[in-house]
Design an enzyme around this catalytic site. Sequence first.
Site, PDB file in Angstrom:
ATOM      1  N   SER A 112       0.850  -1.197   0.000  1.00 36.56           N
ATOM      2  CA  SER A 112       0.000   0.000   0.000  1.00 36.56           C
ATOM      3  C   SER A 112       0.882   1.243   0.000  1.00 36.56           C
ATOM      4  O   SER A 112       2.023   1.209   0.505  1.00 36.56           O
ATOM      5  CB  SER A 112      -0.858   0.003   1.269  1.00 36.56           C
ATOM      6  OG  SER A 112      -1.462   1.264   1.447  1.00 36.56           O
ATOM      7  N   TYR A 132      -1.533  -0.841  10.049  1.00 37.70           N
ATOM      8  CA  TYR A 132      -1.635  -1.113   8.607  1.00 37.70           C
ATOM      9  C   TYR A 132      -0.332  -0.722   7.899  1.00 37.70           C
ATOM     10  O   TYR A 132       0.210  -1.489   7.099  1.00 37.70           O
ATOM     11  CB  TYR A 132      -2.824  -0.334   8.055  1.00 37.70           C
ATOM     12  CG  TYR A 132      -3.154  -0.632   6.606  1.00 37.70           C
ATOM     13  CD1 TYR A 132      -3.780  -1.824   6.236  1.00 37.70           C
ATOM     14  CD2 TYR A 132      -2.861   0.291   5.602  1.00 37.70           C
ATOM     15  CE1 TYR A 132      -4.079  -2.090   4.910  1.00 37.70           C
ATOM     16  CE2 TYR A 132      -3.165   0.035   4.283  1.00 37.70           C
ATOM     17  CZ  TYR A 132      -3.779  -1.156   3.937  1.00 37.70           C
ATOM     18  OH  TYR A 132      -4.083  -1.411   2.618  1.00 37.70           O
TER      19      TYR A 132
END
Length: 254
Positions: A149, A162
């Site tokens: 990401s 995350y």
Amino acid sequence: MSADLPLSGRKCVVTGGARGIGAAVVRLALAQGADVVFGYHSSAAAAAELAERMRAAHPGQRCTALPGRVGDTADAGRFAEDALHELDGAVDILVNNAGVTHDISFARIRREQWDEVLETNLGSMFNVTRPLVMPLVRQRRGAIVNITSASGLHGAPGQTAYSASKSGVIGFTKALAKEIGGLGVTVNAVAPGFIATDMTAAIPEPQAERLRNLIPSREFGDADDVAALVCFLASDRARYITGQVIEMSGGLIL
Ligand SMILES: NC(=O)c1ccc[n+]([C@@H]2O[C@H](COP(=O)([O-])OP(=O)(O)OC[C@H]3O[C@@H](n4cnc5c(N)ncnc54)[C@H](OP(=O)(O)O)[C@@H]3O)[C@@H](O)[C@H]2O)c1
């Protein structure tokens, strides 16, 4: 199926394939000639529907949905073993896509939320890749594509777990690429910015508006665009690309 499609005859495993980016990868890999086994956890009905639709659209190619929690070593191991069995013991392409987030400030995140994100996003790299790496290497041509990401590259507020998990995916990708690059298997990562899926649909509108303002086009990306990059990296056309992280974020500045 035409033999000159980019993924003709390739055997492909995708985690988290029932919806979002994973489902777009499943659809495109089949359209490009691959046999596909994909995993699901909570989306059993969507997985069955997608597999059936793909088999009808691509007669002569395999498309099978199998259950498995990628963050659980035993469960993911069973998934990998069943996937290999479905593909007659061989795999050419592995797309580690399944992922989860708990967007919450670090001051408030609970240990079990941290663990779920780390186990699902980073633990899965071990849990799914470990049982499939030797079968991949045995093929002497293949590709692993890991979905990281932009948060893993740049860090994002409210996403400590995350971002940490996705940064881990990047380290894993670069190290494994060096280990097995000489054996014909490429290992790369794709780092999407904000892509319109269920994951981003969960962002409350005022915050989504703030995030769109960080992107020059003011638009979230499309899962099909990410799938196109994943399938390119999985194809022979990308055989001289390994150990790379390719950001697809529409120029997002985090
Ligand atoms: N959307 C974005 O803006 C964005 C940006 C950067 C990176 N990403 C990454 O792209 C990947 C796909 O995200 P998405 O946007 O398509 O998200 P999504 O629509 O929320 O889908 C998440 C997928 O992961 C699977 N999954 C989640 N937890 C799992 C578990 N424990 N075991 C097995 N599968 C599990 C889900 O399967 P079930 O539905 O069957 O539970 C689902 O297929 C993720 O790794 C995500 O971090 C997304």
